[in-house]
Design an enzyme around this catalytic site. Sequence first.
Site, PDB file in Angstrom:
ATOM      1  N   GLU A 114       0.836  -1.195   0.000  1.00 36.47           N
ATOM      2  CA  GLU A 114       0.000   0.000   0.000  1.00 36.47           C
ATOM      3  C   GLU A 114       0.878   1.256   0.000  1.00 36.47           C
ATOM      4  O   GLU A 114       1.863   1.302   0.741  1.00 36.47           O
ATOM      5  CB  GLU A 114      -0.918   0.016   1.233  1.00 36.47           C
ATOM      6  CG  GLU A 114      -1.987   1.098   1.162  1.00 36.47           C
ATOM      7  CD  GLU A 114      -2.888   1.107   2.384  1.00 36.47           C
ATOM      8  OE1 GLU A 114      -4.050   1.512   2.243  1.00 36.47           O
ATOM      9  OE2 GLU A 114      -2.446   0.722   3.474  1.00 36.47           O
ATOM     10  N   GLY A 247       2.292   0.652  11.756  1.00 30.61           N
ATOM     11  CA  GLY A 247       1.797  -0.243  12.801  1.00 30.61           C
ATOM     12  C   GLY A 247       1.466  -1.613  12.268  1.00 30.61           C
ATOM     13  O   GLY A 247       1.861  -2.628  12.838  1.00 30.61           O
ATOM     14  N   ALA A 248       0.735  -1.650  11.155  1.00 28.78           N
ATOM     15  CA  ALA A 248       0.307  -2.928  10.583  1.00 28.78           C
ATOM     16  C   ALA A 248      -0.291  -2.648   9.213  1.00 28.78           C
ATOM     17  O   ALA A 248      -0.488  -1.502   8.815  1.00 28.78           O
ATOM     18  CB  ALA A 248      -0.711  -3.615  11.493  1.00 28.78           C
ATOM     19  N   MET A 249      -0.616  -3.737   8.499  1.00 28.89           N
ATOM     20  CA  MET A 249      -1.223  -3.623   7.178  1.00 28.89           C
ATOM     21  C   MET A 249      -2.247  -4.726   7.002  1.00 28.89           C
ATOM     22  O   MET A 249      -1.981  -5.897   7.289  1.00 28.89           O
ATOM     23  CB  MET A 249      -0.146  -3.720   6.084  1.00 28.89           C
ATOM     24  CG  MET A 249      -0.706  -3.737   4.669  1.00 28.89           C
ATOM     25  SD  MET A 249      -1.598  -2.202   4.275  1.00 28.89           S
ATOM     26  CE  MET A 249      -2.649  -2.791   2.946  1.00 28.89           C
ATOM     27  N   GLU A 250      -3.416  -4.360   6.455  1.00 29.21           N
ATOM     28  CA  GLU A 250      -4.586  -5.231   6.428  1.00 29.21           C
ATOM     29  C   GLU A 250      -4.621  -6.197   5.251  1.00 29.21           C
ATOM     30  O   GLU A 250      -5.693  -6.447   4.676  1.00 29.21           O
ATOM     31  CB  GLU A 250      -5.852  -4.371   6.431  1.00 29.21           C
ATOM     32  CG  GLU A 250      -6.070  -3.524   5.164  1.00 29.21           C
ATOM     33  CD  GLU A 250      -5.480  -2.128   5.224  1.00 29.21           C
ATOM     34  OE1 GLU A 250      -5.898  -1.267   4.438  1.00 29.21           O
ATOM     35  OE2 GLU A 250      -4.585  -1.907   6.071  1.00 29.21           O
ATOM     36  N   HIS A 281      -8.171  -2.670  14.620  1.00 30.17           N
ATOM     37  CA  HIS A 281      -8.168  -1.784  13.446  1.00 30.17           C
ATOM     38  C   HIS A 281      -7.989  -2.605  12.165  1.00 30.17           C
ATOM     39  O   HIS A 281      -8.763  -2.467  11.209  1.00 30.17           O
ATOM     40  CB  HIS A 281      -7.036  -0.764  13.607  1.00 30.17           C
ATOM     41  CG  HIS A 281      -6.878   0.192  12.471  1.00 30.17           C
ATOM     42  ND1 HIS A 281      -7.216   1.519  12.557  1.00 30.17           N
ATOM     43  CD2 HIS A 281      -6.382   0.027  11.209  1.00 30.17           C
ATOM     44  CE1 HIS A 281      -6.949   2.125  11.416  1.00 30.17           C
ATOM     45  NE2 HIS A 281      -6.435   1.229  10.578  1.00 30.17           N
ATOM     46  N   GLU A 282      -6.962  -3.459  12.151  1.00 28.40           N
ATOM     47  CA  GLU A 282      -6.705  -4.246  10.935  1.00 28.40           C
ATOM     48  C   GLU A 282      -7.832  -5.238  10.677  1.00 28.40           C
ATOM     49  O   GLU A 282      -8.188  -5.499   9.517  1.00 28.40           O
ATOM     50  CB  GLU A 282      -5.369  -4.973  11.049  1.00 28.40           C
ATOM     51  CG  GLU A 282      -4.171  -4.070  11.323  1.00 28.40           C
ATOM     52  CD  GLU A 282      -4.073  -2.892  10.382  1.00 28.40           C
ATOM     53  OE1 GLU A 282      -4.388  -3.044   9.184  1.00 28.40           O
ATOM     54  OE2 GLU A 282      -3.687  -1.803  10.847  1.00 28.40           O
ATOM     55  N   HIS A 285     -10.673  -3.684   8.873  1.00 24.68           N
ATOM     56  CA  HIS A 285     -10.375  -3.512   7.452  1.00 24.68           C
ATOM     57  C   HIS A 285     -10.788  -4.728   6.621  1.00 24.68           C
ATOM     58  O   HIS A 285     -10.985  -4.598   5.403  1.00 24.68           O
ATOM     59  CB  HIS A 285      -8.874  -3.307   7.247  1.00 24.68           C
ATOM     60  CG  HIS A 285      -8.430  -1.882   7.357  1.00 24.68           C
ATOM     61  ND1 HIS A 285      -9.034  -0.847   6.689  1.00 24.68           N
ATOM     62  CD2 HIS A 285      -7.389  -1.329   8.047  1.00 24.68           C
ATOM     63  CE1 HIS A 285      -8.401   0.282   6.951  1.00 24.68           C
ATOM     64  NE2 HIS A 285      -7.407   0.026   7.775  1.00 24.68           N
ATOM     65  N   GLU A 304      -9.415   4.214   6.487  1.00 19.83           N
ATOM     66  CA  GLU A 304      -8.657   4.422   7.717  1.00 19.83           C
ATOM     67  C   GLU A 304      -9.503   5.054   8.825  1.00 19.83           C
ATOM     68  O   GLU A 304      -9.367   4.688   9.989  1.00 19.83           O
ATOM     69  CB  GLU A 304      -7.414   5.259   7.418  1.00 19.83           C
ATOM     70  CG  GLU A 304      -6.459   4.623   6.422  1.00 19.83           C
ATOM     71  CD  GLU A 304      -5.996   3.228   6.824  1.00 19.83           C
ATOM     72  OE1 GLU A 304      -6.171   2.835   7.995  1.00 19.83           O
ATOM     73  OE2 GLU A 304      -5.460   2.522   5.958  1.00 19.83           O
TER      74      GLU A 304
END
Length: 797
Positions: A114, A247-250, A281-282, A285, A304
């Site tokens: 992303e 932090g992270a990726m979905e 959060h992820e 998503h 987001e």
Amino acid sequence: MKTNLSRTDATTRAALLSGVHYTIDLDITDADTFTSTTTVRFTSKAGETFFDLVADTFTATLDGAELPGRDMVLDAGTHELVVTATSAYNRTGEGLHKFTDPADGKDYLYTQFEPAYAMKVFACFDQPDIKATYSISVTAPERYVVVLNEQATRDGNTWSCEITYPLSTYLIAVCAGEYISVHDTYTDDRKEIELGLYARASLIEHMDADNLFAQTKHGFAYYHENFAVAYPFGKYDQIFCPEYNMGAMENVGAVTFRDEYIFTSEPTPHRVERRNDTILHEMAHMWFGDLVTMQWWDDLWLNESFATWAAATAQTEIGEYPNAWVTFAAIEKAWAYSQDQLPTTHPIAADAPDIETAEQNFDGITYAKGASVLKQLQAYVGRDEFFAGVREHFRNHAFANATFADLLGALETASGRDLSHWSEQWLRTTGVSRLTPEITDDSFTVVQESDVQRSHRVGVGLYSLVDGRVVRTHHTDIFIEGERTTVPEFAGVQHDLALVNDGDLTYCLMGLTDAHMAFVLEHMGDIEDPMARALCWSAAWEATRDGRLPAREFVRLVAAHAASEDQPAVQERVLNQALTAATLYVSPEWRGEAADLLNSALRGAEPAIIFDRVLARVPLDDASAQHFTSLLETSTNQDIRWLALTALIARGDLGVDAADSETDPTSEGALSRLRAKAVTDKRWAWEEITSKDHSNLELRYLMDGLTFNHEGLEGLSEEYFRIAPDLWDRLSNEMAQRTLEGIYPMWDISQDAVDAADRLLARTDLTAGLRRVLAEGRDRAARALRVQGVDRASGND
């Protein structure tokens, strides 16, 4: 080479192509380079277009005929594009990143795509609205484990999976290496989901798998109940990756996290809460972003903001973190308020004409302001109606792309309200309203100061000191329309403190009267309700940044009351704000006294794990230096040990050889030694950052060491403005942005430095991305200079 894809080109390409399927064969057996062979089958109308690829070398054929580049002339019908590409592994967290753990020599790889980095690994049409199906195979060394979006099957050294549902390129994931994993299963009446947790071998002993699995299961239970759509994919793996940028990726079914979330030393409570927030959060998503995907990056905020709002809502209602919205008020909103007051602020629903713009919009507006506005929208239409609209949105656009208009339509249908005026006020404008009470003996009015007179639903609360505690005595909910809104029921009501955003329902800067600010400065620690306290902390901080409250008064406020704050996330945030005030906002003549105040207040305060981390970055007095010297003899918390060492090295009490002598063979130890050397040799650090090739995480630690204290930086302000354009051109957009933000000369708060920024900004050849970084840095420095003047004047009264 088309790497900064424009929305215009993307729209044209999406209208031309359909029915895309990728067969991706990735070979990662070489130690230094990887090769991808991608066969793309698709249907096209007649026209001209291109494929996206960034590679060291490649060859391509279209329908068997060799292509000299990336451009294609297409007849109407079906086509087959075959591209073989070879590239070196990445070290900046973009594309395919490779890391070798110095603790044991084991390799770890992961992808990060992303917003448009899939093109760094395989040939594709790298835009969110050309969803495709995939056949992926990865040939890896025998010792590697490979994790893909769906369950991978292994045949010898080749791992494969099929993705039979439409998915955007930025959500594809490949993780490979010598990962160790643990597994579990989530089951409810909607679905059974296989769960996996992956980490590098040197960290696996520190993974609290039971807790991570429990929080994952709580998340699935919550979202299944409230979204009413079962998790739409297969398994659900969470991979903790080294040298991670965010932090992270979905990624669908293979969510990647920074592996600092595997805690090798006792973390602060906020870091633990933050990890839980990131997990939720992820997971959100998976529905909002992965199942239903934005059409173009203009609607990045939909992804987001929604996931940020959903995570805080889930945390609160699941119950493990019932004060998640207090944390949000203290941390996320501070980020949003700061971003929204910069000259580069943008609407929540931002215009993103190209990928470079989209990359820079991963900011406090897109995440925190957008989530704040969604929280207000939920309060406006009602919780049940809001979730009903979200469920309708999922049903309408499952496995497809959607726009904000689509979501707004679903919410209007569910709530029965016309939301067009609301969306124009909140999503298409910039800036933040200030709400302040205006109180006389016989009237109470809420005044809205804003270029845009927005509608707000707010709570107004009156608080009084009763038996040593500040408690709420009166409350009402009102709608604010326009510049002045009277609250007749509060006219003449006695109180000590009025909060005009009680409960934090709206997004605004909440002002206090002079008398109420004085009351807060004295009685902050007596305010009983944690949300009310968080709002008062926020009001004091924003008044400091705005020059309405001298910075020294904020430092005194934190020194007096931080130790009694019982919300760890709020405590951690205000301590760091006080550090900023003491180093940037107080007048230079008062910095010594500010440091003395913080040394006295932080040294020995509990919880030490929070206070010691901030104290390490304060210019230490003799007693604090002795505190850290003693801590090095007793503490087993390696993070704290490294901060103590760095602080003592920065003070000159220890040489850099003390860092070399610290027994820590981990990758974090190697990084901490880099930081320690940067503290002692700023010129060396500057050259390493600006001229050498380092991984993203190495750069982060080098920049931290460079700016850990402000000694030894003479002359580097001028150097920054000289090299900034060349540095932007040399690095990728993301790394250029991170680097130029990280070394912006905030150590030089002077009119000369502001003028130097103005001279560079006057050039007409700067790219939009570089111009934004410079404009934001210049604004922060000018604000600090202005606020220092206010603080200096307060000392002369």
